[in-house]
Design a protein around this motif. Structure first.
Motif, PDB file in Angstrom:
ATOM      1  N   ALA A  15       0.828  -1.202   0.000  1.00 44.72           N
ATOM      2  CA  ALA A  15       0.000   0.000   0.000  1.00 44.72           C
ATOM      3  C   ALA A  15       0.866   1.258   0.000  1.00 44.72           C
ATOM      4  O   ALA A  15       0.568   2.228  -0.704  1.00 44.72           O
ATOM      5  CB  ALA A  15      -0.926  -0.006   1.205  1.00 44.72           C
ATOM      6  N   ALA A  16       1.940   1.230   0.765  1.00 42.20           N
ATOM      7  CA  ALA A  16       2.832   2.392   0.816  1.00 42.20           C
ATOM      8  C   ALA A  16       3.506   2.607  -0.536  1.00 42.20           C
ATOM      9  O   ALA A  16       3.660   3.748  -0.985  1.00 42.20           O
ATOM     10  CB  ALA A  16       3.878   2.196   1.907  1.00 42.20           C
ATOM     11  N   ALA A  17       3.893   1.533  -1.189  1.00 38.82           N
ATOM     12  CA  ALA A  17       4.517   1.645  -2.508  1.00 38.82           C
ATOM     13  C   ALA A  17       3.522   2.200  -3.526  1.00 38.82           C
ATOM     14  O   ALA A  17       3.880   3.046  -4.353  1.00 38.82           O
ATOM     15  CB  ALA A  17       5.044   0.287  -2.958  1.00 38.82           C
ATOM     16  N   ALA A  18       2.284   1.746  -3.456  1.00 30.91           N
ATOM     17  CA  ALA A  18       1.258   2.245  -4.371  1.00 30.91           C
ATOM     18  C   ALA A  18       0.988   3.729  -4.120  1.00 30.91           C
ATOM     19  O   ALA A  18       0.818   4.503  -5.067  1.00 30.91           O
ATOM     20  CB  ALA A  18      -0.022   1.437  -4.212  1.00 30.91           C
ATOM     21  N   GLU A  19       0.967   4.122  -2.859  1.00 34.04           N
ATOM     22  CA  GLU A  19       0.746   5.528  -2.528  1.00 34.04           C
ATOM     23  C   GLU A  19       1.907   6.386  -3.009  1.00 34.04           C
ATOM     24  O   GLU A  19       1.709   7.471  -3.559  1.00 34.04           O
ATOM     25  CB  GLU A  19       0.570   5.688  -1.023  1.00 34.04           C
ATOM     26  N   ALA A  20       3.114   5.895  -2.837  1.00 36.11           N
ATOM     27  CA  ALA A  20       4.287   6.640  -3.291  1.00 36.11           C
ATOM     28  C   ALA A  20       4.275   6.767  -4.811  1.00 36.11           C
ATOM     29  O   ALA A  20       4.624   7.823  -5.353  1.00 36.11           O
ATOM     30  CB  ALA A  20       5.555   5.943  -2.824  1.00 36.11           C
TER      31      ALA A  20
END
Length: 54
Positions: free
Chosen positions: A33-38
């Motif tokens: 999720a953090a990678a997608a948000e970034a």
């Protein structure tokens, strides 16, 4: 002297193993999720190349 209860020990080990696997999966999901948000933030900062205003 009491005989050790191996079934309780085994059940506890299996619960610990399941909890560890669940924590690992949750961490993996959070990282995803953090990678997608970034990635979405990265796209927001870059101007569109097809936009004639830029």
């Amino acid at each position: 002297m009491r005989k050790p209860n191996y079934s309780q020990d085994r059940a506890q080990r299996e619960r610990d193993k399941a909890a560890k696997a669940q924590a690992k999966e949750q961490k993996k999901q959070e990282q995803k999720a953090a990678a997608a948000e970034a990635a979405s933030k990265q796209q927001d900062r870059q101007p569109d190349r097809d936009d004639p205003a830029n």
